[in-house]
Design a protein around this motif. Structure first.
Motif, PDB file in Angstrom:
ATOM      1  N   GLY A 114       0.616  -1.344   0.390  1.00 20.72           N
ATOM      2  CA  GLY A 114      -0.115  -0.010  -0.247  1.00 20.72           C
ATOM      3  C   GLY A 114       1.034   1.225   0.582  1.00 20.72           C
ATOM      4  N   ALA A 115       1.929   1.265   0.344  1.00 22.63           N
ATOM      5  CA  ALA A 115       3.341   2.480   0.350  1.00 22.63           C
ATOM      6  C   ALA A 115       3.351   2.109  -0.661  1.00 22.63           C
ATOM      7  N   SER A 116       4.200   1.453  -0.556  1.00 19.17           N
ATOM      8  CA  SER A 116       5.093   1.183  -2.288  1.00 19.17           C
ATOM      9  C   SER A 116       4.496   1.273  -3.453  1.00 19.17           C
ATOM     10  N   ASP A 117       3.679   0.855  -3.586  1.00 22.12           N
ATOM     11  CA  ASP A 117       2.890   1.325  -4.398  1.00 22.12           C
ATOM     12  C   ASP A 117       2.202   2.707  -4.759  1.00 22.12           C
ATOM     13  N   PHE A 118       1.476   3.698  -3.595  1.00 21.93           N
ATOM     14  CA  PHE A 118       1.556   4.617  -3.497  1.00 21.93           C
ATOM     15  C   PHE A 118       3.229   5.682  -3.825  1.00 21.93           C
ATOM     16  N   LEU A 119       3.802   5.652  -3.746  1.00 27.20           N
ATOM     17  CA  LEU A 119       5.077   6.031  -3.863  1.00 27.20           C
ATOM     18  C   LEU A 119       5.664   6.341  -5.288  1.00 27.20           C
ATOM     19  N   VAL A 120       5.564   5.040  -6.089  1.00 25.15           N
ATOM     20  CA  VAL A 120       5.660   4.655  -7.278  1.00 25.15           C
ATOM     21  C   VAL A 120       4.632   5.775  -7.935  1.00 25.15           C
ATOM     22  N   GLU A 121       3.013   5.188  -7.411  1.00 26.62           N
ATOM     23  CA  GLU A 121       2.338   6.385  -8.762  1.00 26.62           C
ATOM     24  C   GLU A 121       2.704   6.852  -8.229  1.00 26.62           C
ATOM     25  N   VAL A 122       2.959   8.138  -7.478  1.00 23.29           N
ATOM     26  CA  VAL A 122       3.449   9.656  -6.786  1.00 23.29           C
ATOM     27  C   VAL A 122       4.599  10.258  -7.764  1.00 23.29           C
ATOM     28  N   LEU A 123       5.697   9.124  -7.320  1.00 25.02           N
ATOM     29  CA  LEU A 123       7.511   9.786  -7.641  1.00 25.02           C
ATOM     30  C   LEU A 123       7.689   9.122  -9.407  1.00 25.02           C
ATOM     31  N   GLY A 124       7.379   7.486  -9.776  1.00 24.54           N
ATOM     32  CA  GLY A 124       7.052   6.988 -11.003  1.00 24.54           C
ATOM     33  C   GLY A 124       8.230   5.714  -9.971  1.00 24.54           C
ATOM     34  N   ASP A 125       9.322   6.235 -11.496  1.00 27.70           N
ATOM     35  CA  ASP A 125      11.016   5.043 -11.089  1.00 27.70           C
ATOM     36  C   ASP A 125      11.622   5.634  -9.754  1.00 27.70           C
ATOM     37  N   ALA A 126      11.719   7.377  -9.143  1.00 24.88           N
ATOM     38  CA  ALA A 126      12.233   7.599  -7.877  1.00 24.88           C
ATOM     39  C   ALA A 126      11.551   7.033  -6.894  1.00 24.88           C
ATOM     40  N   GLY A 127      10.113   6.639  -7.041  1.00 22.06           N
ATOM     41  CA  GLY A 127       9.843   5.954  -5.887  1.00 22.06           C
ATOM     42  C   GLY A 127       9.189   4.400  -5.907  1.00 22.06           C
ATOM     43  N   ARG A 128      10.742   3.697  -6.175  1.00 21.32           N
ATOM     44  CA  ARG A 128      10.956   2.538  -6.149  1.00 21.32           C
ATOM     45  C   ARG A 128      12.581   2.404  -5.903  1.00 21.32           C
ATOM     46  N   HIS A 129      11.716   1.007  -5.191  1.00 19.49           N
ATOM     47  CA  HIS A 129      12.871   0.933  -3.465  1.00 19.49           C
ATOM     48  C   HIS A 129      13.204   0.045  -2.821  1.00 19.49           C
ATOM     49  N   SER A 130      14.482   0.267  -2.412  1.00 21.80           N
ATOM     50  CA  SER A 130      14.367  -1.345  -1.136  1.00 21.80           C
ATOM     51  C   SER A 130      13.330  -1.480   0.026  1.00 21.80           C
ATOM     52  N   ARG A 131      13.122  -2.553   0.378  1.00 15.10           N
ATOM     53  CA  ARG A 131      12.354  -2.986   1.280  1.00 15.10           C
ATOM     54  C   ARG A 131      11.888  -4.340   2.601  1.00 15.10           C
ATOM     55  N   SER A 132      11.528  -3.800   3.574  1.00 12.67           N
ATOM     56  CA  SER A 132      11.205  -5.153   4.681  1.00 12.67           C
ATOM     57  C   SER A 132      10.233  -4.746   5.144  1.00 12.67           C
ATOM     58  N   ALA A 133       9.430  -5.812   5.573  1.00  9.09           N
ATOM     59  CA  ALA A 133       7.853  -6.145   6.040  1.00  9.09           C
ATOM     60  C   ALA A 133       7.815  -6.528   6.796  1.00  9.09           C
ATOM     61  N   VAL A 134       7.383  -6.844   7.954  1.00 10.31           N
ATOM     62  CA  VAL A 134       7.636  -7.597   9.262  1.00 10.31           C
ATOM     63  C   VAL A 134       6.612  -7.641  10.111  1.00 10.31           C
ATOM     64  N   SER A 135       6.172  -8.468  10.500  1.00 12.14           N
ATOM     65  CA  SER A 135       5.574  -8.585  11.662  1.00 12.14           C
ATOM     66  C   SER A 135       5.571  -7.955  12.997  1.00 12.14           C
TER      67      SER A 135
END
Length: 155
Positions: A114-135
Motif C-alpha cells: 500500500g505504501a510502495s505502490d503509492f510512492l511509485v504512483e506519485v514519484l514514478g521510478d524515483a519511488g522504487r525502493h528496497s524494502r522490508s515488511a515485518v510482523s
C-alpha cells in the motif's frame, strides 16, 4: 521534481499534511549528507488513528490502505527534510514496514505494498525502493501499520 510531484499529488487528490510532530523523545528526520532518515510514521487519516491487527481486525486490503497513509506522512516528512522543496527529493531508497498482525498472518508484504505502490504512483521510478515488511505483535497506540523510510535528497 517538485512541480511534477505536487501536480501528481493533486491529480490523485492527495494533500500532504503538515509533517507530524514526534510523539516521544526523537526527531522526525535526520539528514546525513544526501540521505534523509525519516522516523516511523503511523497509520492515521483525517478521522484519527487506524488501529487493529491485520488478519484479525482488519483485512489485507484495509491494512494496505493504512500503509498508504503512512507513505503520505513519510512524504510530508521528506518534504520537511527538504525545507519544503520537493525539487530536492531524488528518490526513495528504502522502506521498513511494521504490520500489527495476528500470529498466523503472513501477508505483511501485501500490506506494505500500500505504501510502495503509492510512492511509485506519485514519484514514478524515483519511488522504487528496497524494502522490508515485518510482523509486529503490537505497535504504538495500537496502530495497524508503522513505516520508516530513507530518502535521497539534493543538499
Amino acid at each position: 521534481m517538485s512541480n511534477g510531484t505536487e501536480a501528481r499529488l493533486a491529480e490523485l487528490g492527495v494533500e500532504l499534511p503538515v509533517a507530524p510532530a514526534p510523539a516521544a523523545n526523537y526527531v522526525p528526520f535526520v539528514v546525513v549528507g544526501d540521505l534523509a532518515f525519516v522516523s516511523g510514521q503511523i497509520s492515521q487519516n483525517a478521522d484519527g488513528l487506524i488501529t487493529g491487527k491485520v488478519g484479525v481486525d482488519l483485512t489485507t486490503e484495509e491494512g494496505a490502505a493504512a500503509a498508504r497513509t503512512c507513505a503520505i506522512s513519510l512524504l510530508a516528512q521528506a518534504k520537511a527534510a527538504c525545507d519544503g522543496d520537493l525539487d530536492r527529493l531524488v528518490r526513495v531508497v528504502k522502506l521498513t514496514g511494521f504490520v500489527n498482525s495476528g500470529p498466523d498472518y503472513t501477508d505483511q508484504p501485501k500490506v506494505v505494498n500500500g505504501a510502495s505502490d503509492f510512492l511509485v504512483e506519485v514519484l514514478g521510478d524515483a519511488g522504487r525502493h528496497s524494502r522490508s515488511a515485518v510482523s509486529a505483535g503490537a505497535l504504538p497506540l495500537g496502530v495497524a501499520v508503522e513505516i520508516e523510510g530513507i530518502f535521497q535528497i539534493r543538499p
